[in-house]
Design an enzyme around this catalytic site. Sequence first.
Site, PDB file in Angstrom:
ATOM      1  N   LYS A   1       0.872  -1.221  -0.188  1.00 56.68           N
ATOM      2  CA  LYS A   1       0.094   0.070  -0.104  1.00 56.68           C
ATOM      3  C   LYS A   1       0.797   1.394  -0.009  1.00 56.68           C
ATOM      4  CE  LYS A   1      -3.978  -1.995   2.724  1.00 56.68           C
ATOM      5  NZ  LYS A   1      -5.054  -1.853   1.451  1.00 56.68           N
TER       6      LYS A   1
ATOM      7  N   ARG B   1     -10.232 -11.719   2.109  1.00 57.90           N
ATOM      8  CA  ARG B   1     -11.061 -12.441   1.436  1.00 57.90           C
ATOM      9  C   ARG B   1     -10.360 -14.020   1.574  1.00 57.90           C
ATOM     10  NH1 ARG B   1     -11.411  -9.367  -4.179  1.00 57.90           N
ATOM     11  NH2 ARG B   1     -11.255  -7.742  -2.708  1.00 57.90           N
TER      12      ARG B   1
END
Length: 486
Positions: free
Chosen positions: A270, A344
């Site tokens: 990120k 996920r």
Amino acid sequence: MDFRHQLSTAGALSSLAADALLVVIHGDAVDPSLDPAIASAIKDAVAHGDFQFKAGRTLYLHRPAGLKAARLVVAAAGSASVKAFKTAVAHGLAPLKGLGAKHVAVALGNAGEVTEQHAEALATAATDAVYVYRHTKPSAPTDSAMSKFSLVCSKTEARAVQKGLARGQAIAAGVTLAREFANRPGNHCTPSYLADQAKRLGKDHGLKVEVLDRKAVEKLGMGSFLAVAQGSNEPLKFIVARYDGAGKAQAPVVLVGKGITFDTGGISIKPSAEMDEMKFDMGGAASVLGTLRAVAELKPKINLVCIIPSCENMPSGTAIKPGDVVTSLSGQTIEILNTDAEGRLILCDALTYAERFKPAVVVDVATLTGACVIALGHHNSGMFTADDALAEQLLAASRDSLDPCWRMPLDEEYDEALKSNFADMGNVGPRAGGSITAAMFLRRFTGKYRWAHLDIAGTAWKSGANKGATGRPVPLLTHFVLSQAG
Ligand code: BES
Ligand code: MN
Ligand code: ZN
């Protein structure tokens, strides 16, 4: 914190004993039923331009004339709704924060019923108002002396008020727990810390708590969860906590919470700006533990199982790489195209694990996608389910708890985006509809039970000057679990 009811009527508030009296009024004039001493104080303030009948406005008076209470706050609510009442309570408590008042009595300044919902709203708003994070900042001012709140009501309303206060207090304790865990930085709130706290919660409330370590998770075959954890030196934890409030034969409600205690993005790293906020990436886990606490206190006749896969998402020499293919617990293979779509990857194995409980319903909660924040902002959590009845139950819980969520689509057509040439699925789709494709990914692991997914990326914490965890959606989840008890 202490919450109780206090008997009186709107017309007799001047004789009420308390360190501070907070009167919430709605409409655009003083209600004729209001205590004359308070009514004249308000009229005088209005005449001098110091108060308006407008939501958000407050009036503070020290040693108000003709009142037994040492302080008076009047807060305008605008409308007569419980939501407006709750907002007005929050505004009304603000001027009392730096002061010496310990016992605050809250009253409705208009004729009308004081309900269970008002009581719950008071307990949650008051607890929220006095919470201060101090774990790594012990110098933080003990902002508030307030420790006792009472809600003024009539004899006939007392039972409902007492019930609402008890529920509100349990929810508020769950919210505080979730806020506290999520606010703690990544070097304090590790997977091991979450596991220890779950065990402690279990001890305090007589719950069964089991923590699986790497070895156990390997043995089970959670290849997807393991893949995310492999980049970090911090040991993973797979937490299973149960509250048994009903017979063994009754199928449990299962809550699954994303417990990424820090999300760097991994090799798909990120940007640095605001990366600190990725300590909140265990907000789902925190809210599940907070809900468990609330439920354990309220003791409904229901079985609840809480599942928390927890690890860090780090870049390192052992971290997963884009293009790596892993085998999930379900047997389905996943091509990890973006290591930052790690939520996920840990949830899918937890969702498969949930099958063993033969659940009545499974709800997972996760700070899953930035796309959900783009779609809904910071007010509504995103709710995804193909089950209309379940969606309605979650929306009802959301309305009742004043913890808003909004239903998002899950059409079959979105599944296209997950196609991979090298595995049963990729872990990301294109940018467009990113929160939906994330939910579609999870859906592939939930064929065996009723299921909903809550994306709380926009609601689990606040950024900016008031940066901090919100404890959402503990109120929604607690109401939902209680509603399933029938
Ligand atoms: N934890 C983030 C989601 C997130 C991002 C929550 C920003 C709140 C604010 C999640 O693990 C993530 O990184 N998701 C990616 C998915 C993408 C790679 C498909 C995202 O949203 O950018
Ligand atoms: Mn991520
Ligand atoms: Zn994440």
